[in-house]
Write an enzyme that holds these catalytic residues in place. Structure first.
Site, PDB file in Angstrom:
ATOM      1  N   VAL A  63       0.829  -1.210   0.000  1.00 22.40           N
ATOM      2  CA  VAL A  63       0.000   0.000   0.000  1.00 22.40           C
ATOM      3  C   VAL A  63       0.864   1.261   0.000  1.00 22.40           C
ATOM      4  O   VAL A  63       0.694   2.161  -0.820  1.00 22.40           O
ATOM      5  CB  VAL A  63      -0.952  -0.014   1.220  1.00 22.40           C
ATOM      6  N   CYS A 103      -5.325  -9.577   3.199  1.00 18.30           N
ATOM      7  CA  CYS A 103      -6.412  -8.685   3.651  1.00 18.30           C
ATOM      8  C   CYS A 103      -7.686  -9.409   4.089  1.00 18.30           C
ATOM      9  O   CYS A 103      -8.120  -9.239   5.226  1.00 18.30           O
ATOM     10  CB  CYS A 103      -6.746  -7.687   2.555  1.00 18.30           C
TER      11      CYS A 103
END
Ligand code: NAD
Length: 469
Positions: A11, A278
């Site tokens: 990210v 995730c």
């Protein structure tokens, strides 16, 4: 605008590189000196299509720097992104110690001016106020006067590994949570080139919707989005398991229901379950938060348990075809939880490797990202033998399980692979291949929730030929 991004993983690095490419002055901070050295040399420590190119372009334009020096990053940034990992604890809670360390570090290094501190990491609901408290406490511990002011904003990330750069320039929406209009305005200005689709594939589309909320709603949006997608996959996997029993084909069922605009066709591919860094941790964290607040999230718990079973369904299918697995050799075609990434975190392959080993099978694997024993900053478990080509994988295998739907697996010479194997059996864990084509190549094809194809006896013939008369 001057930006600091702390944490340069999937990210942080993508966010930092894209914002720099979009014209901002970005300093990325990471406490892993080896990663920082690699990035300073223009190399990405992760595999993400297009990332190295935009990183290098932004570096050449003087817009992107890398450092281990948090103080320098904090001084530089008008917007300070926290993008460190929040891995799961055994209890299902998120491990927030990295976020805490960065928040404390920011408080220790803030000096003057107004800063917006942004939670980009996926953090437990309520973390916005918690980060504010940690920064204030760190400031209070300092002996010198600090004139700096700050607000905290939640800006969850929705990028998908494997298309992270594309997603950053073409987001479906941007979510901004916070109570300070000044901070929210600064975030809108930061994202203006992306909102206005200056770097989008289709710049004629209307501006990217910006959803502005309070802190805890923004934090909840992230968990709810991942929980919904994970549940949708568990749903179609459950339908696939029913299809297996009644002789229906889940790929046709998915097409039939996906055309209903209320349902939609995405995330309706049955397979060997969800994984990655995730979905598992975010669903577990949401279930845990619900528990903490006296609510039993039964639907989410069911989605998790359906998935746990699904992740070892390929072993069950191998047993149905091969019987005893002890002494057999099983080849895994792909290791990563999805194509176009090198991310091994919580991939279903890990469950398969552990389970097959426990049952006494030898496990080989071929993945284009993992041709050697270890790659970059991820490692492959010792119990799997890595091979460098699909042909080496097939050699003397009793079955192959397709784990990852890498594009190149569509184009393999399956007839040649079948020739290399003891038994030509293929379990397609992603329903990715055409059953008839694979059967014509000499395999007995077994998918997930769709009829098998090919002749199991023919697929076994090569073994019988090896047995002395
Ligand atoms: P990651 O593990 O790939 O990267 C985290 C980085 O933070 C590492 O490079 C690590 O060295 C660095 N770091 C840790 N502690 C640090 C510190 N004190 N100072 C400086 N650097 C530090 O993580 P990721 O996959 O990028 O995920 C980051 C966050 O974003 C997580 O909360 C995750 O849930 C969320 N998220 C991830 C994805 C994804 O697809 N990976 C998508 C959306 C949201």
């Amino acid at each position: 605008m001057k930006v600091c991004v702390v944490g340069t993983g999937y990210v942080g690095l993508v966010t930092g590189a894209c914002l720099a490419y979009a014209g901002h002055q970005v300093v990325c901070v990471d406490n892993n000196a080896a990663k920082v050295a690699l990035m300073q040399a223009g190399q990405s420590p992760i595999y993400e299509p297009g990332l190295t190119d935009i990183m290098q372009a932004a570096m050449q334009a003087g817009a992107l720097q890398f450092t281990t020096d948090l103080a320098a990053g904090v001084t530089h940034g008008e917007v300070l992104f926290i993008a460190v990992g929040t891995p799961p604890l055994p209890t299902g809670e998120s491990d927030t110690r990295y976020v805490e360390a960065v928040a404390r570090g920011i408080g220790q290094h803030l000096t003057t001016g107004y800063k917006v501190i942004v939670n980009k990491s996926t953090v437990p609901i309520g973390s916005g106020d918690w980060v504010r408290r940690i920064v204030l406490d760190a400031i209070a511990e300092r002996s010198e006067p600090v004139t700096a002011q700050f607000d905290v904003v939640s800006n969850p990330e929705f990028l998908r590994e494997g298309s992270a750069v594309y997603d950053s320039f073409n987001p479906d929406r941007i979510v901004l949570g916070g109570s300070s209009q000044k901070a929210l305005d600064r975030m809108q200005a930061l994202y203006a080139p992306i909102i206005n689709r200056c770097f989008a594939e289709n710049s004629d589309l209307p501006p990217v919707p910006v959803v502005t909320t309070d802190l805890s709603s923004a934090e909840t949006i992230k968990y709810a989005a991942n929980a919904f997608l994970a549940t949708k996959i568990s749903f179609i996997n459950e339908i696939a398991n029913i299809c297996d029993r009644v002789g229906a084909d889940v790929t046709q069922v998915a097409q039939g229901i996906g055309l209903d605009s209320r349902i939609g066709s995405k995330f309706l591919q049955a397979g060997i379950g969800w994984g990655g860094s995730c979905f598992p941790k975010d669903v577990a964290a949401l279930v845990h938060t619900a528990d903490d607040y006296g609510y039993e999230a039964e639907l989410l718990k069911a989605a998790v348990s359906t998935n746990s079973r699904q992740r070892i369904l390929a072993v069950e299918k191998l047993q149905q075809v091969l019987g005893i697995l002890k002494g057999k050799t099983i080849g895994l075609l792909g290791l990563t939880f999805k194509p176009d990434t090198d991310d091994m975190r919580d991939t279903p392959a890990l469950d398969l490797i552990a389970q097959l080993n426990r049952l006494g099978a030898k496990v080989k694997a071929y993945d284009p990202m993992y041709l050697e024993d270890s790659h970059g900053f991820h490692t492959v478990p010792d119990q799997v033998i890595l091979t460098s080509t699909p042909e080496q994988l097939a050699e003397n295998c009793d079955a192959i399980v397709l784990v990852t739907d890498w594009q190149q697996f569509q184009e393999l010479d399956y007839a040649n692979l079948a020739q290399q194997m003891n038994l030509a059996i293929l379990i397609d864990g992603r329903n990715y291949l055409n059953p008839e084509t694979i059967a014509e190549a000499g395999f007995y094809y077994v998918g997930i929730g769709r009829p098998a194809a090919g002749n199991p006896l023919a697929a076994m013939r090569s073994l019988r030929q090896q047995v002395p008369a």
